[in-house]
Design a protein around this motif. Sequence first.
Motif: not given
Length: 203
Positions: A52-53, A70-73, A132-133, A194-195
């Motif tokens: 995603l990054y 996940f995924p933010g951190l 994101s989520s 990934i939408l």
Amino acid sequence: MSQAAFDVSRETQTRLDRFLALFAQWSARMNLVSASTRNDVVERHVADSLQLYRLVGTRQWLDLGSGAGFPGLIVAIALAERNEGWVDLVESNRKKAAFLRVAVLETGARASVHDVRAEAMIDRVPDCDAVSSRALAPLDQLLGLAEPWLCKGTRTKGWFHKGRDHRSEVSKARGSWQFDLVEHPSRIDRDSVILQIANLKRL
């Protein structure tokens, strides 16, 4: 963790290795992720977050329901090398939020942790580039949570990991929402996507 397998720098690899060590320590005391995926955390969770990054890059992020990070951190750890961008991690579970705070501190991730519900974040983070989520809620509910940011125009986009039932989730969501959609096939799981969602409007 293999540097070559995930195409990260040595600096980022060191940060990710520290995260994985913390994850193992805390998982021995609490359920950070489901037991069925705990032994495959690198592929199922870390690599899945890194893709995603790579899609979105350096931005101002809002990560809803951050859980074990996940995924933010993982995105925030990747951002640390560039010293650009920021991720606001939203996790209402106090124990998981405590883990996130320790992980941010020890990895140098570019992130802040908010132990509140998503609905409380609009006053704290009124604008962002990416929402994101991952594994938080069905898409129609997730769009309701992300609406305050995604309905502001074309700048902010939603980036949501979804599994093999993503088509039915999209179909149900279109009964309540209008949105532009791009599906990015997962590089980790052939049944997942990934939408990318923009121009959200409630019907």
